[in-house]
Enzyme design. Structure first.
Site, PDB file in Angstrom:
ATOM      1  N   LYS A 257      31.758  88.499  -0.602  1.00 18.27           N
ATOM      2  CA  LYS A 257      32.594  87.081  -0.516  1.00 18.27           C
ATOM      3  C   LYS A 257      33.263  86.128   0.110  1.00 18.27           C
ATOM      4  O   LYS A 257      33.771  86.487   2.018  1.00 18.27           O
ATOM      5  CB  LYS A 257      32.957  87.432  -1.873  1.00 18.27           C
ATOM      6  CG  LYS A 257      32.132  87.981  -3.003  1.00 18.27           C
ATOM      7  CD  LYS A 257      30.884  87.150  -3.095  1.00 18.27           C
ATOM      8  CE  LYS A 257      30.083  87.998  -3.756  1.00 18.27           C
ATOM      9  NZ  LYS A 257      28.392  86.583  -4.434  1.00 18.27           N
TER      10      LYS A 257
ATOM     11  N   LYS B 231      30.911  75.959 -12.109  1.00 20.05           N
ATOM     12  CA  LYS B 231      30.516  75.656 -10.432  1.00 20.05           C
ATOM     13  C   LYS B 231      29.616  76.168 -10.361  1.00 20.05           C
ATOM     14  O   LYS B 231      28.853  75.136  -9.515  1.00 20.05           O
ATOM     15  CB  LYS B 231      32.264  76.693  -9.408  1.00 20.05           C
ATOM     16  CG  LYS B 231      31.812  76.304  -8.200  1.00 20.05           C
ATOM     17  CD  LYS B 231      33.093  77.085  -7.510  1.00 20.05           C
ATOM     18  CE  LYS B 231      33.035  78.570  -6.972  1.00 20.05           C
ATOM     19  NZ  LYS B 231      32.013  78.760  -5.812  1.00 20.05           N
ATOM     20  N   SER B 232      28.950  76.782 -10.541  1.00 23.80           N
ATOM     21  CA  SER B 232      27.356  77.550 -10.024  1.00 23.80           C
ATOM     22  C   SER B 232      27.061  76.053 -10.691  1.00 23.80           C
ATOM     23  O   SER B 232      25.235  75.724 -10.010  1.00 23.80           O
ATOM     24  CB  SER B 232      27.147  78.542 -11.427  1.00 23.80           C
ATOM     25  OG  SER B 232      27.437  79.620 -10.198  1.00 23.80           O
TER      26      SER B 232
ATOM     27  N   GLN C 126      22.437  82.835  -5.576  1.00 25.22           N
ATOM     28  CA  GLN C 126      22.274  82.193  -4.132  1.00 25.22           C
ATOM     29  C   GLN C 126      21.283  81.992  -3.306  1.00 25.22           C
ATOM     30  O   GLN C 126      20.407  80.707  -3.180  1.00 25.22           O
ATOM     31  CB  GLN C 126      23.336  82.184  -3.087  1.00 25.22           C
ATOM     32  CG  GLN C 126      24.264  81.354  -4.115  1.00 25.22           C
ATOM     33  CD  GLN C 126      25.500  82.046  -3.663  1.00 25.22           C
ATOM     34  OE1 GLN C 126      25.541  82.761  -1.950  1.00 25.22           O
ATOM     35  NE2 GLN C 126      26.843  81.627  -3.344  1.00 25.22           N
TER      36      GLN C 126
ATOM     37  N   ARG D 133      30.020  84.095   6.792  1.00 21.05           N
ATOM     38  CA  ARG D 133      29.590  85.214   5.771  1.00 21.05           C
ATOM     39  C   ARG D 133      28.132  85.247   6.060  1.00 21.05           C
ATOM     40  O   ARG D 133      27.558  84.566   6.842  1.00 21.05           O
ATOM     41  CB  ARG D 133      29.346  84.220   4.157  1.00 21.05           C
ATOM     42  CG  ARG D 133      31.257  84.589   3.760  1.00 21.05           C
ATOM     43  CD  ARG D 133      31.314  83.226   2.445  1.00 21.05           C
ATOM     44  NE  ARG D 133      30.354  83.745   1.338  1.00 21.05           N
ATOM     45  CZ  ARG D 133      30.445  83.780   0.223  1.00 21.05           C
ATOM     46  NH1 ARG D 133      31.004  82.552   0.618  1.00 21.05           N
ATOM     47  NH2 ARG D 133      29.961  84.089  -0.676  1.00 21.05           N
TER      48      ARG D 133
ATOM     49  N   ARG E 162      39.763  83.503  -6.492  1.00 21.03           N
ATOM     50  CA  ARG E 162      39.646  84.149  -6.839  1.00 21.03           C
ATOM     51  C   ARG E 162      40.454  85.356  -6.542  1.00 21.03           C
ATOM     52  O   ARG E 162      41.854  86.036  -7.811  1.00 21.03           O
ATOM     53  CB  ARG E 162      38.587  85.530  -7.623  1.00 21.03           C
ATOM     54  CG  ARG E 162      37.071  83.886  -7.368  1.00 21.03           C
ATOM     55  CD  ARG E 162      36.076  84.176  -8.739  1.00 21.03           C
ATOM     56  NE  ARG E 162      34.897  83.787  -8.467  1.00 21.03           N
ATOM     57  CZ  ARG E 162      34.960  81.915  -9.238  1.00 21.03           C
ATOM     58  NH1 ARG E 162      35.963  82.354 -10.172  1.00 21.03           N
ATOM     59  NH2 ARG E 162      33.673  81.526  -8.636  1.00 21.03           N
TER      60      ARG E 162
ATOM     61  N   SER F 233      20.725  88.527  -5.959  1.00 17.68           N
ATOM     62  CA  SER F 233      21.474  86.884  -5.366  1.00 17.68           C
ATOM     63  C   SER F 233      20.667  85.838  -5.970  1.00 17.68           C
ATOM     64  O   SER F 233      19.951  85.128  -5.681  1.00 17.68           O
ATOM     65  CB  SER F 233      21.929  87.165  -3.697  1.00 17.68           C
ATOM     66  OG  SER F 233      22.212  85.167  -3.499  1.00 17.68           O
TER      67      SER F 233
ATOM     68  N   ASP G 170      31.671  87.575  -9.785  1.00 16.97           N
ATOM     69  CA  ASP G 170      32.714  87.029  -9.841  1.00 16.97           C
ATOM     70  C   ASP G 170      34.128  87.093 -10.692  1.00 16.97           C
ATOM     71  O   ASP G 170      35.422  86.733 -10.144  1.00 16.97           O
ATOM     72  CB  ASP G 170      33.070  85.589  -9.722  1.00 16.97           C
ATOM     73  CG  ASP G 170      31.129  85.116  -9.197  1.00 16.97           C
ATOM     74  OD1 ASP G 170      31.521  85.374  -7.253  1.00 16.97           O
ATOM     75  OD2 ASP G 170      29.950  83.986  -9.124  1.00 16.97           O
TER      76      ASP G 170
ATOM     77  N   ARG H 250      23.974  73.021  -9.244  1.00 21.18           N
ATOM     78  CA  ARG H 250      22.844  73.287  -9.032  1.00 21.18           C
ATOM     79  C   ARG H 250      21.969  71.892  -9.029  1.00 21.18           C
ATOM     80  O   ARG H 250      21.399  70.572  -8.851  1.00 21.18           O
ATOM     81  CB  ARG H 250      22.121  74.215 -10.143  1.00 21.18           C
ATOM     82  CG  ARG H 250      22.298  75.487  -9.139  1.00 21.18           C
ATOM     83  CD  ARG H 250      22.072  76.211 -10.306  1.00 21.18           C
ATOM     84  NE  ARG H 250      22.337  77.698  -9.872  1.00 21.18           N
ATOM     85  CZ  ARG H 250      22.741  78.468  -9.236  1.00 21.18           C
ATOM     86  NH1 ARG H 250      24.466  78.225  -8.903  1.00 21.18           N
ATOM     87  NH2 ARG H 250      22.997  79.906  -8.723  1.00 21.18           N
TER      88      ARG H 250
HETATM   89  C1  S3P Z   1      26.778  82.332  -7.132  1.00 19.22           C
HETATM   90  C2  S3P Z   1      26.158  82.793  -6.788  1.00 19.22           C
HETATM   91  C3  S3P Z   1      26.649  84.645  -6.685  1.00 19.22           C
HETATM   92  C4  S3P Z   1      28.437  84.363  -6.999  1.00 19.22           C
HETATM   93  C5  S3P Z   1      28.465  83.015  -5.920  1.00 19.22           C
HETATM   94  C6  S3P Z   1      28.370  81.831  -6.884  1.00 19.22           C
HETATM   95  C7  S3P Z   1      25.978  81.192  -7.342  1.00 19.22           C
HETATM   96  O1  S3P Z   1      27.212  84.771  -5.370  1.00 19.22           O
HETATM   97  O2  S3P Z   1      28.910  84.936  -6.287  1.00 19.22           O
HETATM   98  O3  S3P Z   1      30.099  82.685  -6.577  1.00 19.22           O
HETATM   99  O4  S3P Z   1      26.420  80.186  -8.404  1.00 19.22           O
HETATM  100  O5  S3P Z   1      24.545  81.200  -7.714  1.00 19.22           O
HETATM  101  P1  S3P Z   1      25.650  85.984  -4.655  1.00 19.22           P
HETATM  102  O6  S3P Z   1      24.466  84.856  -5.156  1.00 19.22           O
HETATM  103  O7  S3P Z   1      25.517  85.757  -3.561  1.00 19.22           O
HETATM  104  O8  S3P Z   1      25.900  87.236  -5.074  1.00 19.22           O
END
Ligand code: S3P
Length: 446
Positions: free
Chosen positions: A350, A25-26, A178, A132, A396, A176, A324, A30
């Site tokens: 989350k 997913k991450s 993100q 959030r 999750r 983080s 996660d 991107r």
């Molecule tokens: C993610 C970063 C994490 C993770 C999320 C996906 C990402 O969050 O919990 O499921 O793809 O960069 P945070 O950046 O808030 O830690």
């Protein structure tokens, strides 16, 4: 693939077999975002099938990228997504609000992209995402020169009027990926140098993806630096399997005697692989083999076999690499060794308050578990009975409860099970395939 809202999970003796989990997913987010601001066409194979990554595609399409998704002939075949990019700072003003659905990654990282575009965008989300915190991106993007605001308490919707940005040196207080990524994506489109110095290392997919799309990024310890104005070129990329999705079956295999599961073509990026370390510490027998490099991401296989479970303590330093996986790792405590986690207060922000809802759900199934302000403890020695739990809109948690349910003495009803569609739509089918049950114990669906 539609998942029922309420799924009953019956106990199992073990899990066995081979498995390919959905695309990461991450990484999918991107690749989609970079492809949208690249020159030319990108083709992304094994794009993550869940609703979160579909939200990212819908947003970039609304911003003028041309997105086409080849629907696979069979339900279990991964999608190929083709994206014609608009070039750096080339996105077009959207006709309406950009709906990020349940996806914090979409909202935060897309904000970094939009901060450099001189039009007004409003990013909205579902009820969970609307709770959030967004201060963490508003601060740095504002410093770079964008006009960014959010609703009361700095919660979504996020409104952005982009501008000509200037690079910054940024040291976030909370680790983080993100937030790091939002700043790097803005920095790519800014003048001068942008540097992010992380308080602890987080997943580095953005850095690797930027390099794959042709940008020079310098990494020195916890400092990541790039120069703005570098143009990206469309790429052919393939997304590795998602280790965070693999974690569910891996924990089940570690926990149940007689289990033997091999996960194929899964991402083994070291910034995500702490799961393997924790499962080994917990007593599991694990073999990993890196077999390839997919656009800078190591990929391979992981074989997990049960071993006698020991107590594990997950220290704050390891939390960012495992964030996660913590809900499913908690379930190890219901099978054998205790699990103690601290320094994980971020879990409260989350898709749900993952400390409160996780502990409440496991207790409802009979576990001996406690909340802590920044973590939890699940103590060994109290076998689960099963019962009724609610996922609270959190994919999750739905999957973690289903794994815990395998070790209970009776069935467990998971309400809100359809949340798995966010990241792993075929989860319950895969679980049914791998679970070894007596024929009478086949899982009924409500
Ligand atoms: C993610 C970063 C994490 C993770 C999320 C996906 C990402 O969050 O919990 O499921 O793809 O960069 P945070 O950046 O808030 O830690």
């Amino acid at each position: 693939m539609r998942v029922a809202d309420r799924v009953a999970v019956s106990p199992a003796r073990a899990v066995t077999g081979e498995l390919r989990v959905p695309g990461d997913k991450s990484i999918s987010h991107r690749y989609a975002l970079l492809a949208a601001i690249a020159d030319g066409r990108s083709v992304v194979a094994n794009y993550a099938p869940g609703a979160d990554c579909a939200s990212t595609l819908a947003c970039i399409a609304a911003l003028g990228a041309i997105v086409s998704r080849t629907t696979p002939p069979r339900d279990d075949e991964p999608a190929v997504v083709t994206i014609d990019g608009r070039g750096l700072r080339g996105l077009a003003a959207p006709a309406g609000p950009l709906d990020c659905g349940n996806s914090g990654s979409t909202m935060r990282m897309l904000s970094g992209v939009l901060a450099a575009h001189p039009f007004l965008s409003t990013l909205i989300g579902d009820a969970s995402l609307s709770r959030r915190p967004m201060r963490r991106i508003i601060g740095p993007l504002t410093r770079m020169g964008a006009d960014v605001s959010a609703g009361p308490g700095d919660r979504p919707p996020v409104t952005i009027r982009g501008a000509a940005l200037t690079g910054i040196h940024f040291a976030p207080e909370t680790p983080s990926a993100q937030v790091k990524s939002a700043v790097l994506l803005a920095g790519l489109q800014a003048s001068g140098e942008t540097q992010v110095v992380e308080p602890a290392c987080t997943r580095d997919h953005t850095e690797r993806a930027l390099a794959a799309f042709g940008a020079a990024v310098t990494i020195s310890g916890r400092a990541i630096t790039l120069h703005g104005g570098q143009r990206l070129t469309g790429q052919m990329v393939r997304v590795p399997g998602d280790i965070s999705s693999a974690a569910f079956m891996a924990v089940a295999a570690a926990a149940m005697p007689g289990s033997d599961v091999t996960i194929l073509d899964v991402g083994l990026n070291p910034s995500r692989a702490a799961l393997v370390d924790v499962l080994r510490r917990a007593g599991a027998n694990i073999d990993t083999a890196v077999e390839g490099d997919w656009s800078g991401e190591p990929v391979g296989r992981v074989r997990i076999r049960h071993g006698e479970l020991r107590d594990v303590v997950i220290a704050p330093e390891q939390v960012p690499e495992l964030i996660d996986e913590l809900p499913v790792l908690a379930t190890l405590g219901t099978f054998g060794g205790s699990v103690t986690v601290s320094g994980a207060g971020e879990l409260r922000f989350k898709e749900s308050d993952r400390i409160a809802e996780l502990v409440a759900g496991l207790r409802a199934m009979g576990a001996d578990a406690d909340e802590r302000p920044d973590g939890f403890q699940v103590r060994r020695g109290k076998p689960l009975t099963g019962g009724s739990v609610h996922a609270h809109g959190d994919h999750r948690l739905a999957m973690a409860f289903a794994i815990a349910a395998l070790g209970a003495s009776g069935p467990t009803q998971v309400d809100g099970a359809d949340a798995v569609a966010v990241s792993y739509p075929s989860f319950f089918d895969d679980l049914d395939r791998l679970a070894v049950r007596s024929p009478a114990g086949a899982r009924p669906r409500a």
